[in-house]
Scaffold this motif. Structure first.
Motif, PDB file in Angstrom:
ATOM      1  N   GLY A   6       0.830  -1.194   0.000  1.00 13.25           N
ATOM      2  CA  GLY A   6       0.000   0.000   0.000  1.00 13.25           C
ATOM      3  C   GLY A   6       0.861   1.238   0.000  1.00 13.25           C
ATOM      4  N   ILE A   7       0.230   2.379   0.010  1.00 16.22           N
ATOM      5  CA  ILE A   7       0.951   3.651   0.041  1.00 16.22           C
ATOM      6  C   ILE A   7       1.381   3.925   1.470  1.00 16.22           C
ATOM      7  CG2 ILE A   7       0.745   6.143  -0.301  1.00 16.22           C
ATOM      8  CD1 ILE A   7      -1.208   5.513  -2.594  1.00 16.22           C
ATOM      9  N   GLY A   8       2.654   4.140   1.672  1.00 14.93           N
ATOM     10  CA  GLY A   8       3.189   4.414   2.998  1.00 14.93           C
ATOM     11  C   GLY A   8       3.250   5.889   3.323  1.00 14.93           C
ATOM     12  N   GLY A   9       3.117   6.735   2.327  1.00 11.08           N
ATOM     13  CA  GLY A   9       3.156   8.173   2.563  1.00 11.08           C
ATOM     14  C   GLY A   9       2.924   8.934   1.277  1.00 11.08           C
ATOM     15  N   MET A  10       2.565  10.177   1.446  1.00 13.99           N
ATOM     16  CA  MET A  10       2.377  11.099   0.318  1.00 13.99           C
ATOM     17  C   MET A  10       3.165  12.342   0.685  1.00 13.99           C
ATOM     18  SD  MET A  10       0.737  11.925  -2.489  1.00 13.99           S
ATOM     19  CE  MET A  10       0.479  13.450  -3.348  1.00 13.99           C
ATOM     20  N   PHE A  11       4.161  12.687  -0.097  1.00 14.24           N
ATOM     21  CA  PHE A  11       5.043  13.794   0.224  1.00 14.24           C
ATOM     22  C   PHE A  11       5.025  14.798  -0.922  1.00 14.24           C
ATOM     23  CE2 PHE A  11       6.636   9.786   1.894  1.00 14.24           C
ATOM     24  CZ  PHE A  11       6.568  10.041   3.255  1.00 14.24           C
ATOM     25  N   PHE A  12       4.870  16.072  -0.585  1.00 12.29           N
ATOM     26  CA  PHE A  12       4.866  17.102  -1.610  1.00 12.29           C
ATOM     27  C   PHE A  12       5.346  18.406  -0.999  1.00 12.29           C
ATOM     28  CE2 PHE A  12       0.709  16.671   0.273  1.00 12.29           C
ATOM     29  CZ  PHE A  12       0.227  17.954   0.457  1.00 12.29           C
ATOM     30  N   ARG A  13       5.823  19.289  -1.840  1.00 18.94           N
ATOM     31  CA  ARG A  13       6.375  20.568  -1.389  1.00 18.94           C
ATOM     32  C   ARG A  13       5.257  21.548  -1.045  1.00 18.94           C
ATOM     33  NH1 ARG A  13      11.637  19.923  -2.582  1.00 18.94           N
ATOM     34  NH2 ARG A  13      12.120  18.565  -4.330  1.00 18.94           N
ATOM     35  N   SER A  14       5.564  22.444  -0.112  1.00 20.53           N
ATOM     36  CA  SER A  14       4.585  23.438   0.307  1.00 20.53           C
ATOM     37  C   SER A  14       5.302  24.726   0.684  1.00 20.53           C
ATOM     38  CB  SER A  14       3.815  22.903   1.520  1.00 20.53           C
ATOM     39  OG  SER A  14       3.049  23.920   2.110  1.00 20.53           O
ATOM     40  N   ARG A  15       4.662  25.846   0.411  1.00 18.86           N
ATOM     41  CA  ARG A  15       5.220  27.140   0.822  1.00 18.86           C
ATOM     42  C   ARG A  15       5.090  27.334   2.331  1.00 18.86           C
ATOM     43  NH1 ARG A  15       2.527  28.095  -3.888  1.00 18.86           N
ATOM     44  NH2 ARG A  15       0.642  28.813  -2.854  1.00 18.86           N
ATOM     45  N   ASP A  16       4.009  26.822   2.925  1.00 17.86           N
ATOM     46  CA  ASP A  16       3.758  26.970   4.367  1.00 17.86           C
ATOM     47  C   ASP A  16       3.271  25.619   4.890  1.00 17.86           C
ATOM     48  OD1 ASP A  16       2.851  27.533   6.950  1.00 17.86           O
ATOM     49  OD2 ASP A  16       2.006  29.471   6.378  1.00 17.86           O
ATOM     50  N   THR A  17       4.191  24.763   5.298  1.00 13.51           N
ATOM     51  CA  THR A  17       3.859  23.378   5.657  1.00 13.51           C
ATOM     52  C   THR A  17       2.880  23.291   6.825  1.00 13.51           C
ATOM     53  OG1 THR A  17       5.827  23.210   7.059  1.00 13.51           O
ATOM     54  CG2 THR A  17       6.036  22.469   4.774  1.00 13.51           C
TER      55      THR A  17
END
Length: 115
Positions: A6-17
């Motif tokens: 399965g998917i263990g995580g979803m990671f993406f960039r953000s200006r204000d995490t």
């Protein structure tokens, strides 16, 4: 043969995490460590020329929901615009869909699978 479970995580960039994480938790109920209900996950690369989501974005996340109308009502009450195209997106085989954008402009698709 070994396989992915399965998917263990979803990671993406953000200006204000912090602000974006708080938005996802407040409006969609998703926390940093999120225990999902079991169910199907679609993993599908799209053609570079697809217009299914904005051309300037490399990804779009789809979240499974149990009450699409209720979720849209909650989002609309929080002044978050949602879009549906029942004649174009919804089918008896695939279920119902709506789309919205997070505060940084990332498109999100909500999906209520067929019963």
């Amino acid at each position: 043969m070994a396989k992915v479970l399965g998917i263990g995580g979803m990671f993406f960039r953000s200006r204000d995490t912090k602000a974006l994480a708080a938005w996802y938790e407040q409006h969609l109920g998703i926390t940093e460590l999120w225990q999902q209900e079991q169910g199907m996950t679609v993993f599908a690369p799209f053609k570079q020329t697809s217009d299914y989501f904005p051309a300037d974005k490399q990804w779009m996340i789809n979240f499974r929901v149990d009450d699409l109308d209720g979720m849209m009502s909650q989002l609309n009450a929080a002044d978050i615009a949602t879009e549906t195209r029942p004649d174009e997106w919804d089918t008896a085989e695939t279920g119902r869909f709506c789309r919205l954008h997070d505060p940084e402009g990332n498109q999100i698709e909500l999906w209520q699978p067929p019963k």
